[in-house]
Structures are given as C-alpha cells and as structure tokens.
Design a protein around this motif. Structure first.
Motif, PDB file in Angstrom:
ATOM      1  N   ILE A   1       0.896  -1.258   0.007  1.00  0.00           N
ATOM      2  CA  ILE A   1       0.001   0.136  -0.089  1.00  0.00           C
ATOM      3  C   ILE A   1       0.806   1.099  -0.064  1.00  0.00           C
ATOM      4  O   ILE A   1       1.741   1.178   0.493  1.00  0.00           O
ATOM      5  CB  ILE A   1      -0.902  -0.110   1.249  1.00  0.00           C
TER       6      ILE A   1
ATOM      7  N   THR B   1       0.595   5.097   1.211  1.00  0.00           N
ATOM      8  CA  THR B   1      -0.342   6.146   2.000  1.00  0.00           C
ATOM      9  C   THR B   1       0.138   7.462   2.017  1.00  0.00           C
ATOM     10  O   THR B   1       1.216   7.874   2.234  1.00  0.00           O
ATOM     11  CB  THR B   1      -0.239   5.498   3.609  1.00  0.00           C
TER      12      THR B   1
ATOM     13  N   ILE C   1      -4.297   0.656  -2.407  1.00  0.00           N
ATOM     14  CA  ILE C   1      -3.416  -0.524  -2.780  1.00  0.00           C
ATOM     15  C   ILE C   1      -2.594  -0.396  -3.906  1.00  0.00           C
ATOM     16  O   ILE C   1      -3.118   0.141  -4.971  1.00  0.00           O
ATOM     17  CB  ILE C   1      -4.311  -1.704  -2.898  1.00  0.00           C
TER      18      ILE C   1
ATOM     19  N   ASN D   1      -4.753  -5.260   1.181  1.00  0.00           N
ATOM     20  CA  ASN D   1      -4.295  -4.217   2.143  1.00  0.00           C
ATOM     21  C   ASN D   1      -4.179  -5.018   3.480  1.00  0.00           C
ATOM     22  O   ASN D   1      -4.494  -4.557   4.614  1.00  0.00           O
ATOM     23  CB  ASN D   1      -4.738  -2.617   2.195  1.00  0.00           C
TER      24      ASN D   1
ATOM     25  N   SER E   1      -7.169  -5.449   7.898  1.00  0.00           N
ATOM     26  CA  SER E   1      -6.594  -4.460   7.137  1.00  0.00           C
ATOM     27  C   SER E   1      -5.846  -3.439   7.793  1.00  0.00           C
ATOM     28  O   SER E   1      -5.841  -3.432   9.065  1.00  0.00           O
ATOM     29  CB  SER E   1      -7.688  -3.762   6.327  1.00  0.00           C
TER      30      SER E   1
END
Length: 698
Positions: free
Chosen positions: A158, A160, A167, A179, A193
């Motif tokens: 992932i 962020t 993903i 994730n 997750s």
C-alpha cells in the motif's frame, strides 16, 4: 509524498535466512525504485518467521520526465550498425536526427521518457524483486513459475498519503496484492486490514506478533534472566542462539524448565551443546557450583496452563537426548581410564588427506615436531610428546562423534579421567587455539608446543602437495593456521627458525627420492613469503605500515617472527619522530648520489673515507657523528637492542642535513670527491645495518 508498506506473507522462513532476506528485500526494492527515478527519505526492513516487511518513508509520488540524447553511427554506416543502435535506444529509424560532427554527419537519437506514477513503478519493481529473490534455497510451489523458500500466501502493498491508503495493484502467479495481513497462526489467525506502517505494527502486536527481531530478542533475554534470577541462577549468554530463537517465534513465551538429577553429573559443556544443538534451549547455571541445572525454552504460544504441557513435553524430549549423552560419556570414560589405546589405534583408519596420510600419521608427525619445538619454549619435552600423542584421541570418542564442536574440550576431560598431567589435559583443548583473531592465545609451554607443531604440520603438509590458498578460497583454513602461529610466537616471544623447520617438515612428507633439495628450498621460501604476507596484515591492524615491515623483512633472520616484529616496532617508533622522518630523506639523498656515481664510474665506493681529506667543518662533524653512531649501533644490533640502534641512527639526521647544506659532494678535486662518496657509503652502510631503508616510502 506517500509512504510505502510491503509485506510478503508465507509459511515459516528458516531463522538463519530471515535477517539476510529482509536486507535483500530492502536492497532489491530501493535500488529498483531509485533506478526508476523515485527517491525516499528512509527505509526499514523486518522479518518474523512468517513475513518479510519493508517500510519506506517519504517516497516521491512520481518520477520526473527524462530527456536523453545518444550519439549513433555515421550517416551511411552499414544497416546492421544502425539497426543495433535503434534497438539499444528504443526508437524507430524515422525518429533519428542527422547532425554535423567533427568527422561528418552522424545520427542522434533523442529519447524522451515521461514521468511515471509511483504505484506503477512500485508494482513493477516489487514483482521483479519477488521473482528474482536470492534465497539460498527455494523451490516452485503450486502450478506457477514462482520460486520461494516456503509457500507464499499473500502480498500486502500500500501507498499512504494525506488522502489515505491505496493498494498498489500487483499479481504474481495468481497472488494479488492487497491491504490485509494475518496475525499469530493460532492466537489471532484472522485477516485484518491496515492503512499505514504504524497501524500495521500496532495491529500485529494486538494480534500477538512482535514485528521487530531485536524487540523479540530483548524480550526473551529479559524474561529469561528475570526468571533465572528469581531462583538464584543465571542464564548462560549465547547471542547467536538468542538471534536464532528470536527468529523461531512471533510471540515469544519464555518457560524455565528443570534438568533431571540423573544428568547433572555430565560436563556442563555437554549439557549446553546438547540442549543448544538439539532443542535450541538456553542453559541456566548455578553460579555457586558452576553446574548447569535448568534450561530456558521459548514457546510461540500462550496456553491456559501457562506452558506446563509444553514444558513437560520439552523435558521429556530433553531427557531422552541427555540419556544418549550420558551413555556416550560413560562409555568414553571407560576407554579413557584404560589409556585411550583403542582410540589412538582407530585414528589409523581415519584419513586426514589422501596425500598426507591418516590422523595417526599426523599425530606421529606432531609428536616429532613438538619434541623439537619444546626447547624453544623451555617446556618439558616428555610432557610435550605425551600431549601430542593424545591431543587428537577424542576424535574417536562417541561424544565427539555426536558433537564434533566438543573436540579438544572432551579430550581435556578424558585426560583428567586417565590421570594424565594437567598440562597434557590442557594441551588437548588448547592446541586448536587460537582459532580466530580474537581467540585467546595459550601461554603454557606444553600447550604452545603442541599448538605450533599441529599448525606447522598442516601448513607444511599442504605446501608440500601444492594445495595453497588461492584468492578467497582457503578450504583447509591455512590462513587461519598461519595467523595462529604468528600470534602464538609473538605473544610467547618464541624464537623459532621457521625456514629450517619448514625445510625439515616438508622433507618429512616425502620419501628421499621424491623431492630434490632445491624443490624443498623453493617450497620453504614460498611458505615463508606466505607468513610474511599474513604478518603484514596482522601488523597493519596494529598501525605498522607495510613499507616498514618490508624494510625489516629484507634483513637477515626474517624467519624469526619475534625478532622481525621487534625490529619493525622499533623502526616504526623511530620514523614517528621528526629526526627519524627527516633521516629517511637524508639517507635517500645519500644513497641516490652514491648509486648514480657508482653506475657512472663503474666502481663501488665502500672503503677509504679518511677524515684527513675533510675540508669543511660539516664534513668533519659528519665523520665524528658516524663514528659515534657506529660505536652505539654495532653492539646494540648484536644484542638485538633495536630501539637503541635506531635512536643512534636517527641522531645522524642533523649532521647529514648540515653536510648536504654546506658541502658539495662532486668537488673539482677527484680525491676529495672520492673521499666524500666513500663518506656517503658509510651513511648507507650504517643505516642499512639497522633496516633496509630503501624500502621505506617518503
């Protein structure tokens, strides 16, 4: 700038592979990303038995566009050359530009690569990393082409940023990225997750998984030592075992168990080795008696009975293992008390090397050399011979057959059981030392004699059959044996004439008809050169320059390592002073002038400098200084007082400097010129009597 989180989740990864695997994942991914034009602020990799994890902070969101110009072949060049250039540049022929060059018109390719989003680059790089991962051992799992150390179950990947987690789409042989991950196999097997690395690590811990290996190791050690301390005991420190055990569990649970009284009489080393090798248990010692009385095992589970069932099972298996060890110990003691004869005879059936005979042959040689080395150490000759005879006896014992790492140590126990002298027992264990640059060096004469004989036999044996180290290959650990001899000699101030020993020992490996004396001399000199190379490495670590060592190696007696190092240390100390450093310049100037004059005149200026032909005050002062230095240096060198000799040599710095400042060597008078050249010859002779200063740099 987004953060990247990757987790490769699989069946259990062997503990010995985890650290290297996490490092490889970090290198493969970060190198690939940077090569593709992305940068990052920080990276960290982790491993547990079931997962490899990589976290990158501050990854750039996309790569920058790239414009590159490549110069190609001349216009009119053969089509094959042009086609090859097109393939390499990745452009079509109509995209080429024609430009003027110094040698005519040439083709140019302008390659423009647009920027790419980080997700696309990460997916590409990670897939390549997974498919080309450098596991020491791997195999194909399932119907795909992917090879992995154990079945790979899932890929978490992932990116962020402020907008949240996304993903990175990826598919490797049907394993699609996501994730989600899973916690402890039994305590928290459900998937969950995650949205960031911090979220990931926190949720793993709630799911009974400690992500960081160092955190698991610290927790194990703290709990183990606390439990032992509560009983007045101490855990035997073993950092290697701690790292391995930390790689076997995701949620460490420390359990303290008891060793049955039947086995407490075994040597502590036997208990430690058996528990470590077979069960991965830590040994727990009673500091008052030194006995190993308990053990620590690390489970991967919390149980309702607080580990009682696990501990009972481990103690049952341990008792079975220790029962075997006790059987070996008792059988071996019977043989040892009877004189170890059967062991010594059986070594005749153990081949040391197909060209160097059996272990029994080797023992006989070691006994011969230990007897000859003993006087150099003021050691008892008969004890040295006895120690050499039994030094390898334990190789035939049942205990050493089961635990080869206990060789030598068990020999010490068996010698004591046989009632042999303490020095003989010590030699059985100590003659293998030193095994590493930090290993303790024996100092007891009998032990040192056998250790030197053992290592010298190995080196001369393999040199005699031309099995020498090449490059990084050293299958018989000959460099280690050589360094061991160097450390043994220097620490014990031993004065072995190595070249004589080499010749005699190499000859001893052959029938008289097999080797001529010249061949023996060549092999012995080559082995001595090998020693000098190892000595340079050893002394370099102690701050002594290679050219200083070369200057001392060039002197007589260079096979006496203690003498050689003593000379090198004194020369290094002298050259560290202003007088010593500047003397080198004066010596080199004198030597250069003298050498050129001798080449030109076809004579050697080495005799006849007479003060009555001296015209200058500085010239007369140099005569006096050389007389004074010679009076000090000659007796100092005779008594091997190198410090005094080199201090006297360094004192020549001032008179030599003044001589070259005030005096013209190549005077108009041929008589005065020859006298001054002979005076320079005295400088050269006196300086070279201390060390070969021609080899000193500067």
């Amino acid at each position: 700038m987004p953060d990247l989180l990757i987790e490769l989740f699989s069946e259990e990864i062997p503990a010995r592979m985890q650290k290297r695997a996490s490092e490889d994942l970090q290198k493969l991914v970060t190198d690939g990303l940077v090569e593709a034009g992305l940068t990052y602020a920080g990276a960290a990799a982790f491993a547990t038995p079931r997962r490899l994890t990589l976290a990158l902070d501050g990854l750039t969101a996309e790569s920058k566009p790239v414009r590159e110009e490549r110069k190609g072949p001349k216009v009119g060049a053969p089509d094959k050359a042009i086609d090859g250039f097109l393939r390499g540049a990745g452009v079509a022929r109509e995209d080429l530009e024609v430009r003027d060059d110094k040698k005519g018109q040439v083709y140019f390719a302008v390659i423009e690569k647009p920027g790419r989003m980080a997700a696309d680059i990460v997916a590409e790089v990670l897939e390549q990393a997974i498919r080309n991962f450098p596991w020491p051992k791997s195999m194909r799992w399932g119907a795909g082409t992917l090879k992995w150390v154990r079945p790979l179950h899932s890929i978490l990947c992932i990116l962020t940023d402020e907008a949240g987690a996304a993903i990175v789409p990826l598919d490797v042989d049907g394993i699609t990225s996501g994730n989600t991950t899973r916690g402890h196999r039994f305590l928290a097997p459900d998937t969950f997750s995650v949205v960031s690395f911090d979220d990931y690590e926190a949720k793993l811990k709630r799911a009974h998984v400690v992500l960081r290996p160092d955190e698991r190791a610290e927790a194990i050690w703290a709990e183990a030592t606390n439990q032992a301390f509560a009983l007045g005991l101490e855990v035997v420190e073993d950092r290697g075992l701690l790292a391995e055990v930390a790689g076997l569990v995701e949620w460490p649970v420390v359990l303290l168990g008891k060793i049955d009284d039947d086995f407490l009489g075994l040597p502590s080393e036997v208990l430690q080795t058996s528990m470590k090798e077979h069960q991965k248990f830590f040994s727990v010692r009673n500091p008052k008696t030194g006995r190993i009385e308990r053990f620590v095992t690390v489970a991967n589970m919390e149980t309702a009975d607080n580990g009682a069932t696990i501990l009972a099972g481990n103690q049952k298996v341990l008792s079975a293992r220790l029962a075997d060890a006790k059987f070996f110990w008792e059988n071996d003691l019977r043989v040892a008390k009877a004189g170890m004869g059967p062991w010594l005879e059986s070594l005749g059936n153990v081949t040391f090397h197909n060209k160097l005979g059996s272990q029994k042959d080797r023992i006989e040689r070691i006994e011969t050399w230990a007897e000859k080395i003993a006087p150099f150490l003021n050691a008892d000759v008969e004890l040295c011979k006895e120690a050499a005879r039994v030094a390898k006896a334990d190789l035939s014992s049942e205990m050493v057959y089961e635990f080869p790492e206990l060789q030598g140590l068990m020999g010490r126990y068996y010698c004591k059981a046989a009632g042999l002298h303490d020095a003989v027992a010590a030699a059985c264990q100590g003659h293998y030392s030193p095994l590493s640059p930090i290993d303790e060096v024996p100092t007891v004469g009998v032990v040192v004699a056998v250790a030197l004989a053992d290592k010298l036999d190995i080196l001369t044996g393999f040199w005699s059959i031309n099995e020498k180290p090449t490059g990084s290959k050293d299958p018989f650990a000959l460099r280690r044996a050589c360094l061991g001899i160097i450390r043994l000699e220097l620490l014990n101030h031993t004065r072995l004439p190595l070249l004589d020993f080499f010749k005699e020992m190499i000859k001893g490996h052959f029938d008289d008809s097999e080797l001529v004396d010249a061949s023996i001399d060549d092999k012995a000199k080559d082995l001595l050169s090998f020693f000098h190379d190892r000595l340079k490495v050893f002394l370099k670590d102690k701050g002594i320059r290679h050219d200083i060592i070369d200057a001392c190696i060039a002197m007589p007696g260079n096979d006496d390592l203690t003498l050689l190092v003593k000379r090198a240390e004194a020369l290094a100390a002298t050259l560290a002073t202003d007088d010593g450093e500047n003397l080198i310049q004066g010596f080199k100037r004198a030597n250069n002038i003298l050498t050129q004059a001798e080449d030109k005149d076809g004579v050697e200026y080495s005799y006849g400098a007479d003060i009555k032909f001296a015209e200058d005050v500085a010239e007369k002062a140099l005569f006096a200084a050389l007389d004074a230095a010679d009076a000090k240096i000659a007796p100092a060198m005779e008594s091997e007082d190198f410090s005094t000799a080199m201090t006297a040599m360094a004192a020549l710095r001032g008179p030599i400097d003044q001589f070259f400042t005030d005096v013209q060597v190549n005077a108009e008078s041929e008589l005065i010129r020859r006298n001054r050249l002979n005076l320079l010859s005295r400088i050269r002779k006196i300086c070279l009597s201390v060390a070969d200063l021609t080899k000193v740099e500067g």
